[in-house]
Design a protein around this motif. Sequence first.
Motif, mmCIF file in Angstrom:
data_model
loop_
_atom_site.group_PDB
_atom_site.id
_atom_site.type_symbol
_atom_site.label_atom_id
_atom_site.label_comp_id
_atom_site.label_asym_id
_atom_site.label_seq_id
_atom_site.Cartn_x
_atom_site.Cartn_y
_atom_site.Cartn_z
ATOM 1 N N ASN A 25 43.030 15.531 54.097
ATOM 2 C CA ASN A 25 42.253 14.587 53.282
ATOM 3 C C ASN A 25 41.116 15.229 52.479
ATOM 4 O O ASN A 25 40.080 14.609 52.250
ATOM 5 C CB ASN A 25 41.687 13.444 54.145
ATOM 6 N N LEU A 26 41.309 16.464 52.090
ATOM 7 C CA LEU A 26 40.318 17.120 51.245
ATOM 8 C C LEU A 26 40.827 17.043 49.803
ATOM 9 O O LEU A 26 42.018 17.199 49.555
ATOM 10 C CB LEU A 26 40.142 18.586 51.666
ATOM 11 N N GLU A 27 39.937 16.768 48.874
ATOM 12 C CA GLU A 27 40.326 16.722 47.458
ATOM 13 C C GLU A 27 40.200 18.118 46.876
ATOM 14 O O GLU A 27 39.158 18.758 47.023
ATOM 15 C CB GLU A 27 39.402 15.781 46.689
ATOM 16 N N VAL A 28 41.248 18.591 46.211
ATOM 17 C CA VAL A 28 41.250 19.967 45.736
ATOM 18 C C VAL A 28 41.274 20.044 44.203
ATOM 19 O O VAL A 28 42.106 19.400 43.562
ATOM 20 C CB VAL A 28 42.477 20.738 46.283
ATOM 21 N N ILE A 29 40.335 20.806 43.663
ATOM 22 C CA ILE A 29 40.353 21.120 42.230
ATOM 23 C C ILE A 29 40.696 22.602 42.147
ATOM 24 O O ILE A 29 40.115 23.416 42.872
ATOM 25 C CB ILE A 29 38.960 20.894 41.595
ATOM 26 N N GLU A 30 41.649 22.947 41.278
ATOM 27 C CA GLU A 30 42.053 24.366 41.164
ATOM 28 C C GLU A 30 41.850 24.842 39.732
ATOM 29 O O GLU A 30 42.351 24.220 38.802
ATOM 30 C CB GLU A 30 43.535 24.527 41.488
ATOM 31 N N VAL A 31 41.136 25.932 39.581
ATOM 32 C CA VAL A 31 40.901 26.511 38.259
ATOM 33 C C VAL A 31 41.015 28.024 38.380
ATOM 34 O O VAL A 31 40.435 28.620 39.286
ATOM 35 C CB VAL A 31 39.483 26.156 37.740
ATOM 36 N N ASP A 32 41.775 28.644 37.478
ATOM 37 C CA ASP A 32 41.839 30.113 37.473
ATOM 38 C C ASP A 32 40.632 30.675 36.738
ATOM 39 O O ASP A 32 40.555 30.557 35.511
ATOM 40 C CB ASP A 32 43.134 30.596 36.795
ATOM 41 N N PHE A 33 39.709 31.270 37.480
ATOM 42 C CA PHE A 33 38.517 31.842 36.857
ATOM 43 C C PHE A 33 38.724 33.284 36.400
ATOM 44 O O PHE A 33 37.873 33.854 35.731
ATOM 45 C CB PHE A 33 37.309 31.747 37.803
ATOM 46 N N ILE A 34 39.845 33.868 36.822
ATOM 47 C CA ILE A 34 40.193 35.176 36.263
ATOM 48 C C ILE A 34 41.675 35.184 35.914
ATOM 49 O O ILE A 34 42.468 34.438 36.490
ATOM 50 C CB ILE A 34 39.893 36.374 37.202
ATOM 51 N N GLN A 35 42.022 36.026 34.957
ATOM 52 C CA GLN A 35 43.425 36.180 34.596
ATOM 53 C C GLN A 35 43.777 37.650 34.602
ATOM 54 O O GLN A 35 42.954 38.492 34.237
ATOM 55 C CB GLN A 35 43.676 35.598 33.208
ATOM 56 N N THR A 36 44.984 37.937 35.068
ATOM 57 C CA THR A 36 45.398 39.339 35.050
ATOM 58 C C THR A 36 46.671 39.458 34.227
ATOM 59 O O THR A 36 47.497 38.542 34.216
ATOM 60 C CB THR A 36 45.705 39.863 36.468
ATOM 61 N N GLU A 37 46.803 40.570 33.535
ATOM 62 C CA GLU A 37 48.076 40.828 32.853
ATOM 63 C C GLU A 37 48.401 42.308 32.915
ATOM 64 O O GLU A 37 47.512 43.157 32.920
ATOM 65 C CB GLU A 37 48.075 40.307 31.417
ATOM 66 N N ASN A 38 49.711 42.570 32.976
ATOM 67 C CA ASN A 38 50.172 43.958 33.001
ATOM 68 C C ASN A 38 49.775 44.626 31.697
ATOM 69 O O ASN A 38 49.754 43.987 30.661
ATOM 70 C CB ASN A 38 51.702 44.006 33.118
ATOM 71 N N LYS A 39 49.470 45.924 31.776
ATOM 72 C CA LYS A 39 49.217 46.634 30.529
ATOM 73 C C LYS A 39 50.184 47.798 30.424
ATOM 74 O O LYS A 39 50.654 48.310 31.446
ATOM 75 C CB LYS A 39 47.756 47.081 30.444
ATOM 76 N N PRO A 40 50.527 48.221 29.214
ATOM 77 C CA PRO A 40 51.459 49.343 29.079
ATOM 78 C C PRO A 40 50.823 50.633 29.618
ATOM 79 O O PRO A 40 49.616 50.844 29.449
ATOM 80 C CB PRO A 40 51.696 49.458 27.570
ATOM 81 N N PHE A 41 51.618 51.426 30.300
ATOM 82 C CA PHE A 41 51.089 52.689 30.836
ATOM 83 C C PHE A 41 52.243 53.665 30.964
ATOM 84 O O PHE A 41 53.405 53.281 30.944
ATOM 85 C CB PHE A 41 50.443 52.469 32.215
ATOM 86 N N GLU A 42 51.898 54.932 31.102
ATOM 87 C CA GLU A 42 52.919 55.962 31.289
ATOM 88 C C GLU A 42 52.924 56.413 32.735
ATOM 89 O O GLU A 42 51.865 56.576 33.339
ATOM 90 C CB GLU A 42 52.574 57.181 30.421
#
Length: 221
Positions: A25-42
């Motif tokens: 019975n807990l009310e949940v708010i979900e927000v992504d405060f960070i985002q990650t993305e792959n970056k090109p690398f060798e």
Amino acid sequence: MSKSIQILSTKKLSTEQKQALTTANLEVIEVDFIQTENKPFEIKDLNDNLIFTSQNAVHSILSHSKSEELKSKNVFCVGLKTKILLSENGFNVVAYTGYAADLAEIITLIYRSESYTFFSGNLRRETLPKALKDAEMKFNEIQVYDTSLTPQKIKTVVDAILFYSPSGVESYLKENTIKKETCFCIGETTAEALHKITKNIVIADQPTVEDVIEDVLQEYK
């Protein structure tokens, strides 16, 4: 009728994780405060052992065309979920710990003569690289993902905030202030980011999202 408890998670939860809270019975708010993305690398100049401190780095490596070539190397990592992800994808995990500081200690004490390549993100902490450099070990680093802060204003008054990383704390504080809310943190490093701001901090026993949720359920049952 008592008003329901409002919980803010600073990242989106899985269905099971969210359900554990809503069932209580807990009310949940979900927000992504960070985002990650792959970056090109060798993939080049690799040392004998690989280090991962997050699942993001593993996902980025797995999406690389040469990832199969890495499976012959030994891997050291932070986080049980990171370990599971690596093992399930055919990597040989020699050691894993909950925290980077503990992993640094194991590596510098027991595996000091070995060489390492650390697959990291742009906002990684200094803990591990510094420990290996201080121990004068053979070590290099390849950035394989980017983390960006995605702050936003939360209008709802909440009773508790769940934090999973120092970056998440930083992002939240850009647009919001912490007053009386109880802050549930995944680990010591995350809690440290709050130490000048609030005393209402609960740190999970193990650094997993499930343990954070367990603490919330204990608090509000």
